[in-house]
Design a protein around this motif. Structure first.
Motif, short mmCIF file in Angstrom:
data_model
loop_
_atom_site.label_atom_id
_atom_site.label_comp_id
_atom_site.label_asym_id
_atom_site.label_seq_id
_atom_site.Cartn_x
_atom_site.Cartn_y
_atom_site.Cartn_z
N GLY A 1 -0.16 -5.91 -7.16
CA GLY A 1 -0.77 -7.26 -6.74
C GLY A 1 -0.37 -6.84 -4.88
N ALA A 2 0.45 -6.19 -4.22
CA ALA A 2 0.69 -5.19 -3.86
C ALA A 2 -0.99 -5.32 -3.12
N ALA A 3 -1.52 -3.81 -4.00
CA ALA A 3 -1.83 -2.87 -4.29
C ALA A 3 -3.79 -3.77 -4.50
N GLY A 4 -3.74 -4.10 -5.08
CA GLY A 4 -5.11 -5.72 -4.89
C GLY A 4 -5.32 -6.10 -3.90
N ILE A 5 -3.91 -7.00 -3.20
CA ILE A 5 -4.40 -7.40 -1.90
C ILE A 5 -4.59 -6.35 -0.85
N LYS A 6 -4.25 -5.14 -0.65
CA LYS A 6 -4.55 -4.12 -0.10
C LYS A 6 -6.34 -4.34 -0.06
N LEU A 7 -6.37 -3.53 -1.35
CA LEU A 7 -7.81 -3.47 -1.83
C LEU A 7 -8.74 -4.68 -0.65
N GLY A 8 -8.56 -5.77 -1.08
CA GLY A 8 -9.09 -6.69 -0.60
C GLY A 8 -9.51 -6.80 0.49
N PHE A 9 -8.27 -6.76 1.40
CA PHE A 9 -8.17 -6.47 2.36
C PHE A 9 -9.16 -5.40 3.49
N SER A 10 -9.53 -4.40 2.82
CA SER A 10 -10.03 -3.22 3.58
C SER A 10 -11.54 -3.57 3.13
N LEU A 11 -12.16 -5.20 2.69
CA LEU A 11 -13.31 -4.90 2.47
C LEU A 11 -14.10 -6.28 3.96
N LEU A 12 -12.49 -7.20 3.62
CA LEU A 12 -12.22 -8.59 4.55
C LEU A 12 -12.35 -7.32 6.26
N SER A 13 -11.46 -6.51 6.34
CA SER A 13 -11.32 -6.09 7.70
C SER A 13 -11.31 -4.94 7.72
N PRO A 14 -12.36 -3.94 6.91
CA PRO A 14 -12.78 -2.65 7.81
C PRO A 14 -13.18 -2.07 8.67
N GLY A 15 -12.73 -2.69 10.21
CA GLY A 15 -12.80 -2.46 11.19
C GLY A 15 -13.72 -1.54 11.70
N ASN A 16 -13.61 -0.57 11.75
CA ASN A 16 -14.97 0.81 12.29
C ASN A 16 -15.72 1.46 11.39
N LEU A 17 -14.84 1.41 9.99
CA LEU A 17 -15.52 2.35 9.12
C LEU A 17 -17.05 1.10 8.21
N SER A 18 -17.30 1.42 7.27
CA SER A 18 -17.95 0.98 6.13
C SER A 18 -17.36 -0.41 5.45
N ARG A 19 -18.10 -0.95 4.70
CA ARG A 19 -16.61 -1.57 3.49
C ARG A 19 -16.86 -0.52 2.93
N MET A 20 -17.73 0.18 2.56
CA MET A 20 -16.96 0.91 0.81
C MET A 20 -16.47 2.25 1.54
#
Length: 321
Positions: free
Chosen positions: A235-254
């Protein structure tokens, strides 16, 4: 000293050395402790033979024994095993600690509903019928009936080995769903963590309430240390993946998703290993109804202590700063 005298004096040692070497090469480590000193003595004999210009046949014979001994003495574990040991000692626990805020969140989402449902069913036993289907309730009661010969899931397989395979399939399926659905902007992982917490809490609360306390808790306590922790990690790994799409910062979502997936890789490999251990314990230990409850509770407590100590202390020496 003439060569024939030298050979007569040392032939017995060379023969014993050759036998010991052959045994070690076949994997029999008996006598390995004394091998280093024998190897050094043989090297001295080879040096003497070369210095005194003994026959090429003798020098070649001693040189071959020396080379085989060198390979035996200084060979190292394969790269795979070195990598595997490094992963166990450092990579896995360090990856978990590096993402501990996701791990704590996933733990709360799984364990809080679990505890709350146990308390709620203690106060209102009929609540279980709102959470679980009556057929499922009856099935769980049959699985943990104190009069059953074997505890746990209904035995569709005839042997513990087959149940081991079933538990692997079932546990990895749950963990994979909890992880993979996190890519839906964390929603899938959040849902499955809470759902599993509610479901487990309802089952645990109901079975405790009807007096099946010992069969249920002695069954789950040992393998639960690995299984529940692995589900939290998924679950922690899944949340991290999802959060990287929600808040990519200066990076592209991909790009953000790629980096998060790479950071989660050690956790996922470790999670699979923990589920294999959990399935083994569940198939061969947890279902044994003949073991005294005190022993099973003690073993379970030791399992939880080992898992906790491993992730708290392991890999600290080479912790990235």
């Amino acid at each position: 000293m003439k060569q024939d005298v030298f050979e007569r004096q040392q032939q017995h040692f060379w023969s014993e050395y050759a036998v010991l070497l052959q045994r070690l090469e076949t994997g029999d480590t008996t006598g390995y402790r004394n091998f280093a000193s024998s190897y050094r003595r043989l090297c001295q004999h080879l040096s003497v033979a070369r210095h005194r210009s003994y026959s090429p046949h003798l020098v070649t014979y001693l040189n071959d024994l020396m080379l085989r001994g060198h390979q035996m003495l200084y060979r190292r574990p394969s790269h795979f095993w070195l990598s595997f040991l490094g992963f166990i000692r450092y990579d896995f626990p360090q990856a978990v600690r590096a993402n501990q805020h996701y791990v704590w969140l996933a733990s709360a989402l799984l364990y809080l509903p679990f505890i709350l449902l146990i308390i709620a069913i203690k106060l209102q036993p009929d609540l279980v019928n709102l959470v679980l289907d009556p057929h499922d309730v009856a099935s769980y009661e049959a699985m943990y009936d104190p009069t059953s010969e074997r505890l746990g899931r209904s035995r569709e397989a005839s042997t513990d080995v087959q149940m081991f395979g079933f538990y692997i399939y079932n546990n990895i399926g749950i963990a994979f769903r909890t992880f993979a659905t996190g890519i839906l902007y964390t929603l899938g992982s959040l849902f499955f963590l809470i759902y599993n917490g509610i479901h487990m809490g309802a089952v645990a609360g109901h079975l405790t309430e009807i007096g099946y306390t010992e069969p249920f808790w002695t069954f789950v306590i040992a393998h639960g240390a690995f299984e529940l922790t692995a589900i939290v990690f998924s679950g922690a790994a899944g949340i991290k993946l999802g959060f990287s799409l929600l808040s990519p910062g200066n990076l592209s979502r991909m790009e953000s998703l790629k980096r998060s997936a790479k950071a989660c890789t050690p956790i996922l490999f470790g999670m699979v290993g923990m589920l294999l251990i959990a399935a083994f314990i569940e198939a061969f230990w947890s279902s044994d109804h003949t073991m005294p409850a005190t022993v099973k509770y003690t073993v379970g407590a030791v399992m939880w202590a080992l898992v906790t100590c491993y992730f708290v202390f392991s890999g600290r020496v080479r912790e990235p700063r």
